[in-house]
Design an enzyme around this catalytic site. Structure first.
Site, short mmCIF file in Angstrom:
data_model
loop_
_atom_site.label_atom_id
_atom_site.label_comp_id
_atom_site.label_asym_id
_atom_site.label_seq_id
_atom_site.Cartn_x
_atom_site.Cartn_y
_atom_site.Cartn_z
N VAL A 1 -63.39 11.58 12.38
CA VAL A 1 -62.50 10.45 12.13
C VAL A 1 -61.94 9.92 13.45
O VAL A 1 -61.82 8.70 13.65
CB VAL A 1 -61.37 10.84 11.16
CG1 VAL A 1 -60.37 9.70 10.99
CG2 VAL A 1 -61.94 11.22 9.81
N ALA B 1 -70.19 19.71 17.93
CA ALA B 1 -70.13 20.45 16.67
C ALA B 1 -69.07 21.54 16.84
O ALA B 1 -69.24 22.47 17.62
CB ALA B 1 -71.49 21.08 16.36
N LYS C 1 -74.78 12.07 17.87
CA LYS C 1 -74.49 13.38 17.29
C LYS C 1 -75.64 14.30 17.66
O LYS C 1 -76.71 14.26 17.05
CB LYS C 1 -74.34 13.28 15.76
CG LYS C 1 -73.99 14.59 15.07
CD LYS C 1 -72.55 15.00 15.34
CE LYS C 1 -72.17 16.26 14.57
NZ LYS C 1 -70.76 16.62 14.75
#
Length: 239
Positions: A17, A112, A37
């Site tokens: 977010v 991550a 990512k």
């Protein structure tokens, strides 16, 4: 700050977010944005991952790229080993970020979990990819009790590796913050040595995309393309 890595002090603390908010604020400021990512874990082959969530919240003009996906919700190295899929090297992450930076004003590389989560068999981490590029790392931290230790450890790990950081963002600021959360507004920058650059309200990911994009600049300080003030925010939530 053409390439900015985003790392949490742990997992499930609002990192995606926050990445979405920075992307939305940068787009509103007229920047072209990409989100990378490197390793998506715990998501099936046809399910949307974190990069897709950033695009959903920040807008379709954001370019999304994912390098590896592993089905189990584990550290990338462990998830890769268990699934029989290849791991991801820091060089591959750095190369992908540089490719995106050639055609975008800002590339957000979302890690991550925490900074030192293993990506491969050699124990390389997100920090190693950031070191290859000399790129700064934005730290996302929770608001509540316990965050001072994890934020300080993350900041010390960055400094030990010669990595810079623009500062900290609180990933999920509660609607009714307790005493520890309110005290942490002053204590987080004091103990970590990193400035507080924003506080994203709890539940912001559930806003409509239009509502999220309109509100995002108000959650982030000017270095992250917003107009949020740490001083004004702290004054509104006295300890």
């Amino acid at each position: 700050m053409r390439i900015l890595f985003v790392s949490g002090t742990g997992t499930e603390i609002g990192k995606t977010v926050v990445t979405s908010a920075v992307a939305a604020a940068a787009v509103a400021a007229g920047r072209s944005v990409a989100v990378l990512k490197p390793a998506q874990t715990g998501v099936g082959p046809d399910e949307p991952g974190d990069a897709a969530e950033v695009v959903r919240l920040a807008g379709p003009s954001v370019t999304a790229r994912e390098l590896a996906r592993y089905p189990e919700p584990l550290a990338p190295d462990t998830a890769a080993r268990r699934s029989g899929l290849p791991t991801l090297s820091p060089a591959a992450v750095a190369e992908a970020a540089q490719e995106l930076a050639a055609s975008h004003d800002l590339v957000l590389v979302e890690g991550a979990g925490g900074l030192l989560v293993r990506f491969d068999e050699e124990g390389h981490t997100l920090a190693d990819a950031a070191r290859l590029l000399g790129a700064p790392v934005l730290v996302v931290a929770p608001a509540a009790l316990g965050t001072l230790n994890s934020a300080t450890l993350t900041a010390e790990a960055l400094r030990a590796r010669g990595l810079g950081s623009p500062g900290l963002v609180i990933g999920s600021w509660p609607a009714s913050p307790d005493l520890a959360s309110r005290c942490n507004l002053a204590d987080l920058p004091e103990v970590s040595g990193l400035p507080l650059l924003g506080a994203v309200p709890q539940g912001s990911g559930a806003l409509t995309p239009a509502g999220f994009r309109a509100a995002a600049p108000g959650w982030l300080a000017p270095p992250l393309y917003g107009d949020w003030s740490a001083e004004a925010f702290s004054a509104a939530w006295p300890a």
